[in-house]
Design an enzyme around this catalytic site. Sequence first.
Site, PDB file in Angstrom:
ATOM      1  CD  GLU A   1      17.301  -2.727 -14.000  1.00 24.47           C
ATOM      2  OE1 GLU A   1      17.687  -3.777 -13.248  1.00 24.47           O
ATOM      3  OE2 GLU A   1      17.503  -2.356 -15.562  1.00 24.47           O
TER       4      GLU A   1
ATOM      5  CD  GLN B   1      20.213 -12.754  -6.695  1.00 21.19           C
ATOM      6  OE1 GLN B   1      21.369 -12.803  -7.365  1.00 21.19           O
ATOM      7  NE2 GLN B   1      20.640 -13.406  -6.390  1.00 21.19           N
TER       8      GLN B   1
ATOM      9  CE1 TYR C   1      16.351 -13.767  -1.168  1.00 25.65           C
ATOM     10  CE2 TYR C   1      16.061 -14.272  -3.328  1.00 25.65           C
ATOM     11  CZ  TYR C   1      16.524 -13.835  -1.992  1.00 25.65           C
ATOM     12  OH  TYR C   1      17.010 -15.075  -2.201  1.00 25.65           O
TER      13      TYR C   1
ATOM     14  CE1 TYR D   1      22.383  -4.892 -13.737  1.00 29.00           C
ATOM     15  CE2 TYR D   1      20.606  -4.983 -12.095  1.00 29.00           C
ATOM     16  CZ  TYR D   1      21.464  -4.712 -13.467  1.00 29.00           C
ATOM     17  OH  TYR D   1      20.264  -5.542 -14.186  1.00 29.00           O
TER      18      TYR D   1
ATOM     19  CG  ASP E   1      23.248  -9.130 -15.090  1.00 25.39           C
ATOM     20  OD1 ASP E   1      24.777  -9.018 -15.768  1.00 25.39           O
ATOM     21  OD2 ASP E   1      22.251  -9.259 -15.878  1.00 25.39           O
TER      22      ASP E   1
ATOM     23  CB  CYS F   1      28.484 -21.311 -29.411  1.00 29.12           C
ATOM     24  SG  CYS F   1      28.989 -21.644 -27.624  1.00 29.12           S
TER      25      CYS F   1
END
Length: 365
Positions: free
Chosen positions: A43, A48, A88, A124, A142, A204
Amino acid sequence: MPARTLIDRRDEFQRALAAWYRQHARRLPWREAPSLYKTVVSEFMLQQTQVRTVLPYFARWLDALPDFSALAAAPEARVLKLWEGLGYYSRARNLHRLARAVVALPAPPRTPEAWRELPGIGPYTAAAITSISFGAPAACVDGNVVRILARLTADSTGFRDSASASKAFAALAAALLPPKNPGDHNQAMMELGATVCFRQNPACTVCPVLDFCAARLTGAPEDFPKLAPKKIEQRAVTRVWCEHGGRLLLHRAASHARRLADLHELPEPAALGLEADALAADGSTLLATGKRGITRYQITEKIHAARLTPALQRRIAAEPDSLRWIPLDQLDTVTLSGPHRRWVTEILAKRKKTEPSAASRGSAP
DNA sequence: AAGTCGGGGAG
DNA sequence: CTCCCAGACTT
């Protein structure tokens, strides 16, 4: 009232989604012999960041640091090195701090509220960890879930950013969460977003919940959700390539720095007491031009070669913590930002190709 | 509430 | 090139 219709048919929706997920769930490493530790690590890495990008990092990480104890006991330099290139980097530092907090507890927390107290855990991630590992009734919201819910309800609200959109759909996500296996439901929603309900050209025709989807009736599901576009800002940065005696000069950001703490990059002229303009005017060789992007910035970096002058030498001697000479054959021992790792490697590879003798100078028998 | 994190990958 | 992505933190 599409939203009402969806909630009214909640049980049917849950069953259709669950049946699809049982058949189509991707086999991902953190789903094989799942554990709390694997869930937490995955996680953090997935914040991101797309699944495809995470896969090699996750494998390497579990191999090196197989549990909370190993992670808690690891030096931070090792943690950062394992994270190198994933970006990050505060995620890695927070994960490290979290592991140290968890092993200090008699047992890991089991509720979203308790997890929220730990570093790097937002709404989240708290919901994801506790629903997957402990069956807690917490709904994940998310980017995937926002997209799916906006389409299911054909919600044409214009959201200024993803945070406000997440907030807006929290109640609906919670209302759709089944009491049994909430973790599977959460993962199924995200799986649907990642593999069927794409941002563009959603598939779809193979969607298991097409029958519940209001956006389908509008004929343009890709119109949802409506998120304000962010404007990109261009920036230019000069970097210095200073090499001497088989060593390369790198700049290490301070541990408390806001960005890239403890990570190395090629120094900017200012860090060396140089003027960027003077460097270019000096006729120094432009070794490479690189581009990197982060959030709303598109940054172009020009890497110039610079000679080691006495003044520069003094400057380096005065800043031993941040300006470091790294032997070229030991560059792997330090942690660089992803782009700089790439560019340094490229520059060295190119030179080795054109001047094979220069690369082996000093180390030849 | 807005800005920042100095990313990476696929289309 | 462009767009998107299993967000959290700071101010």
